[in-house]
Scaffold this active site. Structure first.
Site, PDB file in Angstrom:
ATOM      1  N   LYS A 113      -3.208  47.686   8.194  1.00 58.14           N
ATOM      2  CA  LYS A 113      -4.464  48.403   7.948  1.00 58.14           C
ATOM      3  C   LYS A 113      -5.494  48.128   9.026  1.00 58.14           C
ATOM      4  O   LYS A 113      -6.273  48.999   9.394  1.00 58.14           O
ATOM      5  CB  LYS A 113      -5.041  48.039   6.580  1.00 58.14           C
ATOM      6  CG  LYS A 113      -4.296  48.700   5.447  1.00 58.14           C
ATOM      7  CD  LYS A 113      -5.133  48.723   4.183  1.00 58.14           C
ATOM      8  CE  LYS A 113      -4.400  49.481   3.077  1.00 58.14           C
ATOM      9  NZ  LYS A 113      -5.011  49.299   1.771  1.00 58.14           N
ATOM     10  N   LYS A 196       6.232  54.461   5.025  1.00 60.15           N
ATOM     11  CA  LYS A 196       5.924  54.540   3.597  1.00 60.15           C
ATOM     12  C   LYS A 196       5.050  55.769   3.302  1.00 60.15           C
ATOM     13  O   LYS A 196       4.177  56.103   4.099  1.00 60.15           O
ATOM     14  CB  LYS A 196       5.159  53.256   3.248  1.00 60.15           C
ATOM     15  CG  LYS A 196       4.944  53.010   1.797  1.00 60.15           C
ATOM     16  CD  LYS A 196       4.152  51.722   1.597  1.00 60.15           C
ATOM     17  CE  LYS A 196       2.697  51.889   1.987  1.00 60.15           C
ATOM     18  NZ  LYS A 196       1.812  50.813   1.559  1.00 60.15           N
ATOM     19  N   LYS A 199      -1.594  57.113   1.197  1.00 59.77           N
ATOM     20  CA  LYS A 199      -2.809  57.932   1.151  1.00 59.77           C
ATOM     21  C   LYS A 199      -3.384  58.128   2.534  1.00 59.77           C
ATOM     22  O   LYS A 199      -4.089  59.091   2.803  1.00 59.77           O
ATOM     23  CB  LYS A 199      -3.884  57.216   0.315  1.00 59.77           C
ATOM     24  CG  LYS A 199      -3.552  57.096  -1.140  1.00 59.77           C
ATOM     25  CD  LYS A 199      -4.513  56.155  -1.870  1.00 59.77           C
ATOM     26  CE  LYS A 199      -3.941  55.802  -3.233  1.00 59.77           C
ATOM     27  NZ  LYS A 199      -4.626  54.776  -3.972  1.00 59.77           N
TER      28      LYS A 199
HETATM   29  P1  TYM Z   1      -2.201  50.856  -4.376  1.00 58.63           P
HETATM   30  O1  TYM Z   1      -3.412  51.400  -5.028  1.00 58.63           O
HETATM   31  O2  TYM Z   1      -2.021  51.050  -2.913  1.00 58.63           O
HETATM   32  O3  TYM Z   1      -0.910  51.431  -5.073  1.00 58.63           O
HETATM   33  C1  TYM Z   1      -0.763  51.414  -6.488  1.00 58.63           C
HETATM   34  C2  TYM Z   1       0.684  51.138  -6.852  1.00 58.63           C
HETATM   35  O4  TYM Z   1       1.528  52.113  -6.236  1.00 58.63           O
HETATM   36  C3  TYM Z   1       2.565  51.470  -5.508  1.00 58.63           C
HETATM   37  N1  TYM Z   1       2.891  52.284  -4.313  1.00 58.63           N
HETATM   38  C4  TYM Z   1       4.127  52.682  -4.004  1.00 58.63           C
HETATM   39  N2  TYM Z   1       5.320  52.490  -4.609  1.00 58.63           N
HETATM   40  C5  TYM Z   1       6.417  53.044  -4.030  1.00 58.63           C
HETATM   41  N3  TYM Z   1       6.354  53.781  -2.878  1.00 58.63           N
HETATM   42  C6  TYM Z   1       5.198  53.987  -2.231  1.00 58.63           C
HETATM   43  N4  TYM Z   1       5.151  54.720  -1.125  1.00 58.63           N
HETATM   44  C7  TYM Z   1       4.001  53.427  -2.791  1.00 58.63           C
HETATM   45  N5  TYM Z   1       2.688  53.439  -2.426  1.00 58.63           N
HETATM   46  C8  TYM Z   1       2.034  52.733  -3.373  1.00 58.63           C
HETATM   47  C9  TYM Z   1       1.982  50.116  -5.098  1.00 58.63           C
HETATM   48  O5  TYM Z   1       3.004  49.188  -4.831  1.00 58.63           O
HETATM   49  C10 TYM Z   1       1.168  49.768  -6.328  1.00 58.63           C
HETATM   50  O6  TYM Z   1       1.991  49.161  -7.310  1.00 58.63           O
HETATM   51  N6  TYM Z   1      -3.133  45.965  -3.986  1.00 58.63           N
HETATM   52  C11 TYM Z   1      -2.711  47.006  -4.893  1.00 58.63           C
HETATM   53  C12 TYM Z   1      -3.577  47.158  -6.102  1.00 58.63           C
HETATM   54  C13 TYM Z   1      -3.823  45.920  -6.889  1.00 58.63           C
HETATM   55  C14 TYM Z   1      -2.912  45.261  -7.753  1.00 58.63           C
HETATM   56  C15 TYM Z   1      -3.630  44.172  -8.310  1.00 58.63           C
HETATM   57  C16 TYM Z   1      -1.597  45.505  -8.105  1.00 58.63           C
HETATM   58  C17 TYM Z   1      -4.980  45.218  -6.935  1.00 58.63           C
HETATM   59  N7  TYM Z   1      -4.885  44.175  -7.798  1.00 58.63           N
HETATM   60  C18 TYM Z   1      -3.029  43.300  -9.197  1.00 58.63           C
HETATM   61  C19 TYM Z   1      -0.989  44.628  -9.016  1.00 58.63           C
HETATM   62  C20 TYM Z   1      -1.698  43.548  -9.547  1.00 58.63           C
HETATM   63  C21 TYM Z   1      -2.726  48.322  -4.144  1.00 58.63           C
HETATM   64  O7  TYM Z   1      -3.413  48.489  -3.175  1.00 58.63           O
HETATM   65  O8  TYM Z   1      -2.018  49.299  -4.743  1.00 58.63           O
END
Ligand code: TYM
Length: 334
Positions: A113, A196, A199
């Site tokens: 990032k 991947k 967004k």
């Molecule tokens: P975020 O908001 O980027 O994504 C949310 C969830 O979607 C999954 N994900 C994917 N899974 C498969 N293929 C993809 N291309 C893909 N893109 C996103 C992510 O793995 C996630 O499960 N840091 C985290 C949010 C967070 C969190 C937490 C998660 C904050 N606190 C505590 C678990 C526990 C994030 O940015 O997810």
């Protein structure tokens, strides 16, 4: 017997895409009956990069609506906005003092990032995984369903829990287990099977959004990159063709079948035919969700009520844990 506890979070930093759905939200739905679940819209994480203040609250509601529209029961599970439960940030500060710079320096998501612009990104983007550890551990959660890309952050959470327990000679924090499962734990870009789905990709054609209409779904799948060969016969063969493998695993996850079953059905067939079936399947599965999100978004009071109830329930669990942490750390209780 008490149920094990889940916490997971999703950022409200843009519309949700197929990766978020297949890698995370669809799994939340299947886990809800066996676990006590906390699902949180992580708006504090979102502001580690710029968010338009006029849109953030609405996007937070939209993710809550997507949880409900996907099949998460808002009465049985705790749905809330992270910023509304101050104990997350309070514990995160303590974890800022537990985690080591060297641990955070290894985080690949930060490197990706921040890119070449390291000097200019927010401090929050760097310490982001400490807040994530706090999200999980403030509820003493035992399991964390996420997509593959969050695995490293989960390992860090485990390290933080372990170090806190060791440093303060306590067994307060469980060492949480990641739950990474399903056929599509890492959904890739439709334009490049080695990247991947995310967004932040500049191309709209790289991802299917939960809010896409049927025409966009059909167009995006039609234009998805493939190679000139027919569908492979085995998974080993597919693994050498990342774009083909990606579409096959998406099909498998959406239809609740294994990749092998999908390959049995389509091996040797042309991609044009497979893509048509995949587009029909994706539209059939995603359209009801997007219609329900639109419906829920027209009833803001209902969504706000769900998030308010979730916040109260979350605070009731988080507050006593923070009190214990403050005691363990040795803060004066005045
Ligand atoms: P975020 O908001 O980027 O994504 C949310 C969830 O979607 C999954 N994900 C994917 N899974 C498969 N293929 C993809 N291309 C893909 N893109 C996103 C992510 O793995 C996630 O499960 N840091 C985290 C949010 C967070 C969190 C937490 C998660 C904050 N606190 C505590 C678990 C526990 C994030 O940015 O997810």
């Amino acid at each position: 017997m008490t149920k094990n506890r889940i916490l997971s979070g999703v950022q409200p930093s843009g519309d949700l895409h197929l990766g978020n759905y297949l890698g995370a939200i669809k799994n939340f739905v299947s886990l809800q009956k066996d676990y006590e679940c906390f699902f949180c819209v992580v708006d504090l994480h979102a502001i580690t990069v710029w968010q338009d203040p006029k849109e953030l609250a609405q996007k937070t509601r939209e993710v809550t609506a997507a949880f409900i529209a996907s099949g998460i029961d808002p009465n049985e599970n705790i749905l809330f906005a992270q910023s509304q439960v101050p104990q997350h940030s309070q514990l995160a500060w303590i974890f800022n003092c537990v985690a080591r710079m060297g641990w955070l320096n290894r985080m690949t998501q930060f490197k990706d990032k921040a890119g070449k612009d390291r000097e200019n990104v927010s401090v929050g983007l760097f310490s982001y995984p400490n807040l994530m550890a706090a999200d999980i551990l403030i509820y003493l959660a035992t399991h964390v369903p996420v997509g593959e890309d969050q695995k490293q952050h989960l390992e860090l959470t485990r390290d933080i829990a372990q170090k806190f327990n060791n440093d303060f000679s306590t067994d307060l924090f469980p060492i949480p287990e990641p739950l990474i499962f399903g056929e599509a734990t890492r959904v890739m870009s439709l334009r490049d099977g080695t990247k991947k789905m995310s967004k932040s990709d500049p191309s709209d054609y790289s991802r299917i959004m939960l809010s896409d209409n049927i025409d966009s779904i059909v167009q995006k799948i039609k234009k998805a990159k493939t190679d000139p060969h027919p569908l492979p016969a085995t998974k080993e063969e597919a693994e050498k063709r990342p774009e083909a493998l990606n579409l096959i695993t998406i099909f498998a996850a959406l239809s609740d079948q294994s990749t092998d079953t999908v390959l049995e059905q389509y091996s040797g067939k042309e991609f044009s035919l497979f893509k048509k079936d995949l587009a029909d399947l994706a539209a059939e599965k995603l359209q009801p969700i997007s219609k329900e999100v639109t419906k829920l978004m027209s009833d803001q009071d209902y969504l706000d009520q769900i998030m308010k109830t979730g916040k109260d329930k979350a605070i009731a669990v988080a507050e006593p844990v923070l009190t214990k942490v403050y005691d363990i750390v040795g803060f004066a209780n005045t």
